[in-house]
Each structure stands twice: as C-alpha cells, then as structure tokens.
Design an enzyme around this catalytic site. Structure first.
Site: not given
Length: 296
Positions: A16, A18, A50, A52, A108, A110, A155, A161, A219, A269, A275
């Site tokens: 899959s 993203e 989605y 921020a 949840r 960002d 967490a 967590d 990141f 995933h 890219r």
C-alpha cells in the site's frame, strides 16, 4: 522458521502507498505522475494525508475520490481530531461514505502551524480512540491507525503508548500502520510487545525510502525514530550524487523488507513522499510487479 512463518511466505506480498496533497501546480503534476506509475502494482489500498489542522481537507477529499474513481484503487482518507468539532468531523466522514470511500486512517493529528502543543478542540474528539468511536457511529468504516515501534515522542512511556494503541483497536480499528523504522529488530520487538498486550490486528510495517538523508534525520528527530550509524555511513558523501543515493536507498529499503519477509511479513506500507521510482524499484525487488496480459 516456524510452520506459520513458512505458510505465510507462500502468500503473495501486498503493498500500500501513502501520498500527500500537493501545494503547487507542479507538485500536483508530480503526484499524479506518481499515482499513474504505481497503480499497475495493484496496491491493496492507498492513503492520502491530512494537513495540520485540517488545512488540506478539500484537497485530500478530491485526491481520494479521484484515485478511487479514475484508477479503481481503494483509497483511504486521513482524518484527525485537530481544529474541528465532532459535528464537523462527522460531516466530513459522512461525505466520504456518500462518495463511496470506505476506509479511513484515524489520527489524533499534529497541532496547527505555529503551535507546538496539542490541545483538544473544546467541542471535538480529544484523541484518536474517541475519533474512532465517533467514525464507527457514522458508518461502518474500515479504520487504520498509527503505531509507534519506538514510542510516540509525546507518550509518557512505552507502556502508555502501547495502552493507547490498544484503546484504538478496542474502539474499532482494524489495522495498525507503523511509523517508519530502519532496523527489523525494532519492528519485531514492537510486534512481540503488542501481541503480549492483546493486540491482534495486523501491524503493517511502514517503510520510508530515504531520498534525502538530512531531511530524514530532521523528520526522525521529530517523530522519535532512531537513525542508526550504519545508515548514516551508507549515505555519507552522497549529497551531490543523486543517482548513487537512489541506488543505495532502494537497496537499503529492499533489504529491510526482505529481512521482515523471513518472519512471514507479507504487507508493506510505503511512504512515497509523492515520488514513485524508489518505491517502484523496491516493489520490483520484492516481486510485486504489474500483471502481464495472459498469453493468447
């Protein structure tokens, strides 16, 4: 190798992908080029992020519905708790259901741009588990959630967590997709802990092909992912050598997936960053290729 692992290895690999909503016309061209390149690999689904604070709500909706309509690929929309009331989130979910979208990725989310701390909206869903309960009340969505092999940076503890992940599963989530990681043992230890905690849904490893090492370091610092020394060594001196960097990136990610395959992992995933080439190359190595027409 256990009998269950041997049996799992005979199953076909499922992948899959993203994508994220583009901000410019040029980035939009890149997105659709990426989708067209990867679509022939017949992913089990694709997801669209989605922004921020819900800043890309309309773009996410348009991309998700277009992928489903134009490519026939099941597409999942990310939905978050941030900056929206329960009624507003429910309305977005209902729009997806009415448009034929049956899969959501519940997060949840960002804090909005310019803010550092997450604060639940006074009239909204406080956390992902609450969001999932609300979404399931809207319609019988398939719901994926995020999991953190190296612990969510906010967490209180690894145990806290994991308890939060369990709450999300108990609320109705049917799949967990991990934050990216670079060592197979990180995933193995996490799955063992999750299963011991009573989490029985599939935990799909999230794979990030490294296109820009310095960006990945940034990141990773934000999301709590360890960047091992051996990975740094692999990319050392390649800042101005993109062709070699891509070869190293594809090899490194494919090695990670092949290592996990030995445990019977058959679902991956990929965080494509819009890219296609690296992800396509990794899938090819793993044996995920376009179906050829049957011989006459």
């Amino acid at each position: 190798m256990t009998e269950s692992q041997q049996a799992a290895i005979t199953k076909p690999i499922e992948v899959s992908f993203e994508f994220f909503p583009p901000k410019t016309e040029k980035m939009q061209e890149n997105l659709w080029t990426c989708v067209k390149r990867l679509a022939p690999l017949a992913p089990s689904f694709v997801s669209v992020t989605y922004g921020a604070g819900g800043s890309t709500r309309e773009r996410t909706h348009d991309i998700v519905t277009s992928i489903t309509r134009d490519f026939g690929i099941p597409a999942a929309a990310h939905l978050t708790c941030v900056a929206a009331t329960r009624e507003e989130v429910n309305a977005v979910a209902q729009e997806y259901w009415d448009a034929g979208i049956r899969h959501l990725v519940a997060l949840r989310g960002d804090p909005p741009d310019g803010e550092t701390d997450y604060l639940p909206h006074p009239g909204g869903y406080a956390y992902a588990a609450d969001l999932i309960e609300g979404l399931k009340a809207v319609a019988d969505f398939e719901i994926s959630v995020a999991a953190y092999p190296e612990v969510h940076p906010q967490a209180l503890s690894a145990r806290d967590d994991l308890d939060n992940l369990k709450r999300k599963i108990d609320a109705g989530a049917t799949r967990a997709i991990t934050q990216y990681f670079f060592d197979a043992d990180t995933y193995r230890r996490f799955v063992d802990r999750a299963q011991a905690a009573g989490i029985g849904v599939p935990i799909v490893p999230g794979i990030l092909p490294v296109t820009n090492f310095s960006q990945v370091v940034k990141f990773s610092r934000a999301c709590g992912t360890t960047v091992p020394a051996w990975l740094r060594d692999r990319f050392e001196g390649l800042d101005d050598d993109p062709r070699t960097r891509e070869l190293v990136a594809a090899t490194t990610a494919a090695e990670l997936c092949e290592d996990l395959q030995k445990d019977g992992v058959r679902n991956f995933h990929f965080y494509t960053l819009n890219r296609a080439d690296l992800t396509y190359a990794i899938c090819h190595i793993l044996g995920v290729r376009p179906q050829r027409p049957a011989a006459a």
